[in-house]
Design a protein around this motif. Sequence first.
Motif, PDB file in Angstrom:
ATOM      1  N   LEU A 112       0.819  -1.211   0.000  1.00  0.00           N
ATOM      2  CA  LEU A 112       0.000   0.000   0.000  1.00  0.00           C
ATOM      3  C   LEU A 112       0.854   1.264   0.000  1.00  0.00           C
ATOM      4  N   LEU A 113       2.048   1.197   0.585  1.00  0.00           N
ATOM      5  CA  LEU A 113       2.939   2.352   0.561  1.00  0.00           C
ATOM      6  C   LEU A 113       3.323   2.689  -0.877  1.00  0.00           C
ATOM      7  N   GLY A 114       3.586   1.668  -1.674  1.00  0.00           N
ATOM      8  CA  GLY A 114       3.897   1.906  -3.076  1.00  0.00           C
ATOM      9  C   GLY A 114       2.742   2.569  -3.809  1.00  0.00           C
ATOM     10  N   VAL A 115       1.515   2.125  -3.519  1.00  0.00           N
ATOM     11  CA  VAL A 115       0.326   2.735  -4.128  1.00  0.00           C
ATOM     12  C   VAL A 115       0.210   4.193  -3.690  1.00  0.00           C
ATOM     13  N   PHE A 116       0.426   4.428  -2.385  1.00  0.00           N
ATOM     14  CA  PHE A 116       0.336   5.786  -1.845  1.00  0.00           C
ATOM     15  C   PHE A 116       1.332   6.721  -2.525  1.00  0.00           C
ATOM     16  N   LEU A 117       2.566   6.286  -2.656  1.00  0.00           N
ATOM     17  CA  LEU A 117       3.593   7.149  -3.250  1.00  0.00           C
ATOM     18  C   LEU A 117       3.341   7.373  -4.734  1.00  0.00           C
ATOM     19  N   ARG A 118       2.873   6.352  -5.437  1.00  0.00           N
ATOM     20  CA  ARG A 118       2.569   6.503  -6.862  1.00  0.00           C
ATOM     21  C   ARG A 118       1.344   7.393  -7.084  1.00  0.00           C
ATOM     22  N   SER A 119       0.533   7.571  -6.040  1.00  0.00           N
ATOM     23  CA  SER A 119      -0.673   8.401  -6.156  1.00  0.00           C
ATOM     24  C   SER A 119      -0.380   9.870  -5.897  1.00  0.00           C
ATOM     25  N   ASN A 120       0.859  10.191  -5.522  1.00  0.00           N
ATOM     26  CA  ASN A 120       1.224  11.570  -5.245  1.00  0.00           C
ATOM     27  C   ASN A 120       0.979  12.445  -6.468  1.00  0.00           C
ATOM     28  N   HIS A 121       0.281  13.559  -6.255  1.00  0.00           N
ATOM     29  CA  HIS A 121      -0.078  14.511  -7.315  1.00  0.00           C
ATOM     30  C   HIS A 121      -1.106  13.937  -8.295  1.00  0.00           C
ATOM     31  N   LYS A 122      -1.755  12.848  -7.926  1.00  0.00           N
ATOM     32  CA  LYS A 122      -2.834  12.305  -8.752  1.00  0.00           C
ATOM     33  C   LYS A 122      -4.179  12.780  -8.190  1.00  0.00           C
ATOM     34  N   PRO A 123      -5.213  12.855  -9.021  1.00  0.00           N
ATOM     35  CA  PRO A 123      -6.518  13.320  -8.526  1.00  0.00           C
ATOM     36  C   PRO A 123      -7.248  12.272  -7.689  1.00  0.00           C
ATOM     37  N   GLU A 124      -6.791  11.022  -7.734  1.00  0.00           N
ATOM     38  CA  GLU A 124      -7.419   9.940  -6.977  1.00  0.00           C
ATOM     39  C   GLU A 124      -6.367   8.874  -6.710  1.00  0.00           C
ATOM     40  N   THR A 125      -6.726   7.890  -5.889  1.00  0.00           N
ATOM     41  CA  THR A 125      -5.801   6.797  -5.626  1.00  0.00           C
ATOM     42  C   THR A 125      -5.427   6.114  -6.940  1.00  0.00           C
ATOM     43  N   TYR A 126      -4.143   6.014  -7.174  1.00  0.00           N
ATOM     44  CA  TYR A 126      -3.647   5.430  -8.419  1.00  0.00           C
ATOM     45  C   TYR A 126      -3.251   3.985  -8.146  1.00  0.00           C
ATOM     46  N   TRP A 127      -4.167   3.094  -8.446  1.00  0.00           N
ATOM     47  CA  TRP A 127      -3.958   1.683  -8.145  1.00  0.00           C
ATOM     48  C   TRP A 127      -3.037   1.052  -9.176  1.00  0.00           C
ATOM     49  N   THR A 128      -1.790   0.956  -8.775  1.00  0.00           N
ATOM     50  CA  THR A 128      -0.783   0.322  -9.610  1.00  0.00           C
ATOM     51  C   THR A 128       0.245  -0.314  -8.682  1.00  0.00           C
ATOM     52  N   PHE A 129       0.892  -1.375  -9.113  1.00  0.00           N
ATOM     53  CA  PHE A 129       1.714  -2.157  -8.194  1.00  0.00           C
ATOM     54  C   PHE A 129       3.116  -2.425  -8.736  1.00  0.00           C
ATOM     55  N   GLU A 130       3.586  -1.573  -9.646  1.00  0.00           N
ATOM     56  CA  GLU A 130       4.924  -1.812 -10.196  1.00  0.00           C
ATOM     57  C   GLU A 130       6.016  -1.124  -9.385  1.00  0.00           C
ATOM     58  N   ASP A 131       5.636  -0.273  -8.425  1.00  0.00           N
ATOM     59  CA  ASP A 131       6.629   0.371  -7.583  1.00  0.00           C
ATOM     60  C   ASP A 131       7.427  -0.681  -6.811  1.00  0.00           C
ATOM     61  N   VAL A 132       8.701  -0.400  -6.570  1.00  0.00           N
ATOM     62  CA  VAL A 132       9.575  -1.399  -5.962  1.00  0.00           C
ATOM     63  C   VAL A 132       9.077  -1.843  -4.591  1.00  0.00           C
TER      64      VAL A 132
END
Length: 399
Positions: A112-132
Amino acid sequence: MTTTPAASLTPAPRLISLDAYRGFTMLAMASGGLGLAEVATHHPDSAVWQEIARQMEHLPWVGCVAWDLIQPSFMFMVGVSMAYSYASRQRRGDSYGQMFRHALFRGIILTLLGVFLRSNHKPETYWTFEDVVSQIGLGYVFLFLLWGRSAKVQFTVAMLVLIGYWALFAFWPLPGTDFDYASAGVDPDWEYNLSGFAAHWNKNTNAAHAFDVWFLNLFPRSTVFQNNGGGYHTLSFIPSLATMIFGLMAGELLRSPRGGGRKFLILVGTGALAMAVGYALDFYDICPIVKRIWTPSWTIYSSGICLLILAAFYGVIDLGGIQFWAWPAVVVGMNSIAIYIMTWLFKGWIRETYQTHLGQEIFNIFGEQYASLVEHMAILLAMWLICLWMYRRKIFLRI
C-alpha cells in the motif's frame, strides 16, 4: 509449524557491509542520477558524457546499465536482511505465528505504501503495483515462508518460479493480426521490438500485460487502464521473488559459521556463475535480459551482479575492516524507507526552498550546463542531513 535453522539462535555481528550497500543504493536512487543525463545534453559530441548519460537512465528494453541495478539491489538486500531480522526475532522469543503475522503486516503495508507514493499529485488513488516497495510487499510473505528452510529448498523454489514464469511468457500466443497495438501503447515498428522466439517478451504484448488489463481495472479508477507506458507489470513480483530468495540465501551464508574468506569466495563464485548463466540465456535466445518485465534471465544476471557487489562490500568492510569511507552510506542504509519516502514526497519542496531563500538562479552557480548536477547534489545533501539527524538520535523508520 516452527522452523529453526541451525544457526538461527546464534547471534551474528551486524553486517556493516549490508548497511553500506543498501545506503549506496538508496543514495543512487535518491540522487536521480545526479542530473548527469541532462548535463550530457550540453556535451553532444563527447562520447564519455553520452555513455555517462546512458548509464544513468533505464534502458528502453533489452540489456543492463548501472541505473537498472538499483531495484534488483534493493530487492536482493531485502532477502539478505530477512536472514538477520527474523533470526533476531527468534532469539528474542517470537513464535513462528508472531513472525508470520509481522511478515503479513509488513507485506500489506509495503504494497500500500507503493500505491500511496505513486498516487502523489494524482486526482485519486492510483492503483498500480509496479513500484519497488509494492513489488517487495507482494512477495514478502512468500519469501518469509522460505526463511529457515534449507538452501536446497530455497534454490529449488527460486528455479521453479523462474521456469514457470518463463513458460507463462513462452507459451502465451504472439499478437495476432487484429491485436490493438494502440491500446497497448506500442508502436509495432518500435526499434526495440524483438523478433522470433524472443518476441514473446515484447513490450505490452505478453501475458503480464494481459493480466494487468484485467486486474488493474478491478480497482476504482476514472479511466480504464489500457497499458503501462514503461512496460512494467504487477506480475513482475513473481520473478523478483526469486531475486529476494537469492538474497535470503546470501544472508544465510553470511550468518553461517563458515570462515569469512570462504564466504567471500562463495559470493564471488556464485555471482560470476549467475551472470554467465543469465547472459547465456539471452545470447542463445532462450530468454532476453529485460529489466522492465523482470525476465528470468534478468533475474539471474542481475542477482549475479548483486552477489558480486555484496562480496566487494563484505570483503572491504567486514573482512578488511576498512569502514570509515562507507559511513555516509551507512547513515542512509539504516533508514532506507525514510529516504525512499523523502525522495517521492520532499524533493520538489526542497528544490523550491533552496530557490526561495537563496535565489531562483542558485543552481546556475557553475553555469547553466551544470545546473542540473548542482540541483540534484543540493537536494541529495538535504535529504542526507535529515538521515544524519535521525541516525544521531537513533530514529529509524521501520515497518
